[in-house]
Design a protein around this motif. Sequence first.
Motif, PDB file in Angstrom:
ATOM      1  N   LEU A  48       0.831  -1.208   0.000  1.00  0.00           N
ATOM      2  CA  LEU A  48       0.000   0.000   0.000  1.00  0.00           C
ATOM      3  C   LEU A  48       0.865   1.258   0.000  1.00  0.00           C
ATOM      4  O   LEU A  48       0.611   2.196  -0.756  1.00  0.00           O
ATOM      5  CB  LEU A  48      -0.931   0.011   1.215  1.00  0.00           C
ATOM      6  N   ARG A  49       1.901   1.274   0.829  1.00  0.00           N
ATOM      7  CA  ARG A  49       2.794   2.434   0.889  1.00  0.00           C
ATOM      8  C   ARG A  49       3.468   2.650  -0.469  1.00  0.00           C
ATOM      9  O   ARG A  49       3.539   3.765  -0.973  1.00  0.00           O
ATOM     10  CB  ARG A  49       3.844   2.243   1.981  1.00  0.00           C
ATOM     11  N   GLU A  50       3.947   1.562  -1.073  1.00  0.00           N
ATOM     12  CA  GLU A  50       4.615   1.651  -2.380  1.00  0.00           C
ATOM     13  C   GLU A  50       3.667   2.173  -3.459  1.00  0.00           C
ATOM     14  O   GLU A  50       4.087   2.883  -4.371  1.00  0.00           O
ATOM     15  CB  GLU A  50       5.149   0.277  -2.778  1.00  0.00           C
ATOM     16  N   ALA A  51       2.385   1.870  -3.335  1.00  0.00           N
ATOM     17  CA  ALA A  51       1.391   2.323  -4.303  1.00  0.00           C
ATOM     18  C   ALA A  51       0.892   3.739  -4.007  1.00  0.00           C
ATOM     19  O   ALA A  51       0.003   4.242  -4.694  1.00  0.00           O
ATOM     20  CB  ALA A  51       0.213   1.353  -4.345  1.00  0.00           C
ATOM     21  N   GLY A  52       1.438   4.385  -2.969  1.00  0.00           N
ATOM     22  CA  GLY A  52       1.083   5.769  -2.685  1.00  0.00           C
ATOM     23  C   GLY A  52      -0.058   5.964  -1.713  1.00  0.00           C
ATOM     24  O   GLY A  52      -0.563   7.077  -1.561  1.00  0.00           O
ATOM     25  N   PHE A  53      -0.471   4.907  -1.045  1.00  0.00           N
ATOM     26  CA  PHE A  53      -1.546   5.032  -0.065  1.00  0.00           C
ATOM     27  C   PHE A  53      -0.981   5.476   1.278  1.00  0.00           C
ATOM     28  O   PHE A  53       0.184   5.261   1.587  1.00  0.00           O
ATOM     29  CB  PHE A  53      -2.284   3.701   0.104  1.00  0.00           C
ATOM     30  N   GLU A  54      -1.846   6.096   2.089  1.00  0.00           N
ATOM     31  CA  GLU A  54      -1.477   6.615   3.398  1.00  0.00           C
ATOM     32  C   GLU A  54      -2.569   6.230   4.375  1.00  0.00           C
ATOM     33  O   GLU A  54      -3.732   6.119   4.013  1.00  0.00           O
ATOM     34  CB  GLU A  54      -1.346   8.142   3.303  1.00  0.00           C
ATOM     35  N   TRP A  55      -2.227   6.007   5.614  1.00  0.00           N
ATOM     36  CA  TRP A  55      -3.207   5.623   6.626  1.00  0.00           C
ATOM     37  C   TRP A  55      -3.017   6.351   7.940  1.00  0.00           C
ATOM     38  O   TRP A  55      -3.890   6.343   8.782  1.00  0.00           O
ATOM     39  CB  TRP A  55      -3.144   4.115   6.886  1.00  0.00           C
ATOM     40  N   ARG A  56      -1.898   6.996   8.116  1.00  0.00           N
ATOM     41  CA  ARG A  56      -1.557   7.579   9.412  1.00  0.00           C
ATOM     42  C   ARG A  56      -2.610   8.572   9.916  1.00  0.00           C
ATOM     43  O   ARG A  56      -2.969   8.559  11.087  1.00  0.00           O
ATOM     44  CB  ARG A  56      -0.194   8.253   9.340  1.00  0.00           C
ATOM     45  N   TRP A 106      -9.185  -0.797   8.963  1.00  0.00           N
ATOM     46  CA  TRP A 106      -8.353   0.316   8.522  1.00  0.00           C
ATOM     47  C   TRP A 106      -9.029   1.074   7.392  1.00  0.00           C
ATOM     48  O   TRP A 106      -9.748   0.485   6.588  1.00  0.00           O
ATOM     49  CB  TRP A 106      -7.020  -0.212   7.994  1.00  0.00           C
ATOM     50  N   ILE A 107      -8.734   2.357   7.318  1.00  0.00           N
ATOM     51  CA  ILE A 107      -9.059   3.170   6.151  1.00  0.00           C
ATOM     52  C   ILE A 107      -7.728   3.604   5.559  1.00  0.00           C
ATOM     53  O   ILE A 107      -6.869   4.110   6.283  1.00  0.00           O
ATOM     54  CB  ILE A 107      -9.928   4.386   6.512  1.00  0.00           C
ATOM     55  N   VAL A 108      -7.536   3.363   4.275  1.00  0.00           N
ATOM     56  CA  VAL A 108      -6.339   3.833   3.575  1.00  0.00           C
ATOM     57  C   VAL A 108      -6.799   4.793   2.486  1.00  0.00           C
ATOM     58  O   VAL A 108      -7.865   4.617   1.900  1.00  0.00           O
ATOM     59  CB  VAL A 108      -5.496   2.675   2.997  1.00  0.00           C
ATOM     60  N   VAL A 109      -6.005   5.827   2.258  1.00  0.00           N
ATOM     61  CA  VAL A 109      -6.408   6.870   1.307  1.00  0.00           C
ATOM     62  C   VAL A 109      -5.253   7.187   0.368  1.00  0.00           C
ATOM     63  O   VAL A 109      -4.080   6.978   0.693  1.00  0.00           O
ATOM     64  CB  VAL A 109      -6.866   8.156   2.034  1.00  0.00           C
ATOM     65  N   ARG A 110      -5.620   7.716  -0.788  1.00  0.00           N
ATOM     66  CA  ARG A 110      -4.641   8.222  -1.753  1.00  0.00           C
ATOM     67  C   ARG A 110      -5.340   9.322  -2.542  1.00  0.00           C
ATOM     68  O   ARG A 110      -6.476   9.141  -2.987  1.00  0.00           O
ATOM     69  CB  ARG A 110      -4.182   7.102  -2.684  1.00  0.00           C
ATOM     70  N   GLU A 154     -15.839  -2.519  15.768  1.00  0.00           N
ATOM     71  CA  GLU A 154     -16.402  -1.176  15.865  1.00  0.00           C
ATOM     72  C   GLU A 154     -16.453  -0.565  14.469  1.00  0.00           C
ATOM     73  O   GLU A 154     -15.751  -1.015  13.556  1.00  0.00           O
ATOM     74  CB  GLU A 154     -15.538  -0.294  16.769  1.00  0.00           C
ATOM     75  N   MET A 155     -17.274   0.456  14.288  1.00  0.00           N
ATOM     76  CA  MET A 155     -17.315   1.190  13.032  1.00  0.00           C
ATOM     77  C   MET A 155     -16.164   2.182  13.017  1.00  0.00           C
ATOM     78  O   MET A 155     -15.749   2.673  14.072  1.00  0.00           O
ATOM     79  CB  MET A 155     -18.642   1.935  12.887  1.00  0.00           C
ATOM     80  N   ILE A 156     -15.644   2.477  11.836  1.00  0.00           N
ATOM     81  CA  ILE A 156     -14.606   3.494  11.722  1.00  0.00           C
ATOM     82  C   ILE A 156     -15.044   4.513  10.680  1.00  0.00           C
ATOM     83  O   ILE A 156     -15.774   4.194   9.736  1.00  0.00           O
ATOM     84  CB  ILE A 156     -13.223   2.896  11.388  1.00  0.00           C
ATOM     85  N   ALA A 157     -14.596   5.751  10.875  1.00  0.00           N
ATOM     86  CA  ALA A 157     -14.952   6.833   9.963  1.00  0.00           C
ATOM     87  C   ALA A 157     -13.806   7.838   9.929  1.00  0.00           C
ATOM     88  O   ALA A 157     -13.005   7.916  10.862  1.00  0.00           O
ATOM     89  CB  ALA A 157     -16.249   7.519  10.427  1.00  0.00           C
ATOM     90  N   VAL A 158     -13.753   8.611   8.867  1.00  0.00           N
ATOM     91  CA  VAL A 158     -12.736   9.648   8.723  1.00  0.00           C
ATOM     92  C   VAL A 158     -13.296  10.744   7.829  1.00  0.00           C
ATOM     93  O   VAL A 158     -14.107  10.475   6.940  1.00  0.00           O
ATOM     94  CB  VAL A 158     -11.418   9.062   8.166  1.00  0.00           C
ATOM     95  N   ASP A 159     -12.886  11.974   8.082  1.00  0.00           N
ATOM     96  CA  ASP A 159     -13.207  13.079   7.178  1.00  0.00           C
ATOM     97  C   ASP A 159     -12.164  13.102   6.075  1.00  0.00           C
ATOM     98  O   ASP A 159     -10.979  12.893   6.338  1.00  0.00           O
ATOM     99  CB  ASP A 159     -13.173  14.414   7.918  1.00  0.00           C
ATOM    100  N   VAL A 160     -12.598  13.351   4.838  1.00  0.00           N
ATOM    101  CA  VAL A 160     -11.649  13.457   3.725  1.00  0.00           C
ATOM    102  C   VAL A 160     -11.903  14.757   2.965  1.00  0.00           C
ATOM    103  O   VAL A 160     -13.025  15.241   2.900  1.00  0.00           O
ATOM    104  CB  VAL A 160     -11.729  12.248   2.758  1.00  0.00           C
ATOM    105  N   ARG A 161     -10.809  15.306   2.439  1.00  0.00           N
ATOM    106  CA  ARG A 161     -10.879  16.530   1.649  1.00  0.00           C
ATOM    107  C   ARG A 161     -10.085  16.282   0.374  1.00  0.00           C
ATOM    108  O   ARG A 161      -8.947  15.788   0.410  1.00  0.00           O
ATOM    109  CB  ARG A 161     -10.273  17.697   2.426  1.00  0.00           C
ATOM    110  N   LEU A 162     -10.708  16.608  -0.762  1.00  0.00           N
ATOM    111  CA  LEU A 162      -9.996  16.484  -2.031  1.00  0.00           C
ATOM    112  C   LEU A 162      -8.848  17.473  -2.082  1.00  0.00           C
ATOM    113  O   LEU A 162      -8.991  18.615  -1.665  1.00  0.00           O
ATOM    114  CB  LEU A 162     -10.939  16.726  -3.208  1.00  0.00           C
ATOM    115  N   ILE A 163      -7.710  17.034  -2.589  1.00  0.00           N
ATOM    116  CA  ILE A 163      -6.556  17.932  -2.678  1.00  0.00           C
ATOM    117  C   ILE A 163      -6.107  18.069  -4.119  1.00  0.00           C
ATOM    118  O   ILE A 163      -6.487  17.341  -4.985  1.00  0.00           O
ATOM    119  CB  ILE A 163      -5.368  17.446  -1.800  1.00  0.00           C
TER     120      ILE A 163
END
Length: 96
Positions: free
Chosen positions: A25-33, A59-63, A87-96
Amino acid sequence: MPRGEDARHLLLEAPECYEPLFADLREAGFEWRHANMALPTQTPGPTNKHEPPFGKLDWIVVRGVEASTPQIIPAVDEQGRAVSDHEMIAVDVRLI
């Protein structure tokens, strides 16, 4: 994955040490931190199927987006009873 409180910081810093998929995932440009919390998402569930120590299984991973404000939301019904062993997981995302 590390399950003890003293090793939880490793969940976000170096999960590939415990799960090789994260290296890909990291090599493909995804981020999770910034999209996750270093806390367990596993629970005993409605049937008390699991016992502590609980792990971070979800986990939620984003790119291509900016993640912020990760949340772990209890998976319970209106009476507070567990409806899942995750448990359920959620995150706010903003287009960059």
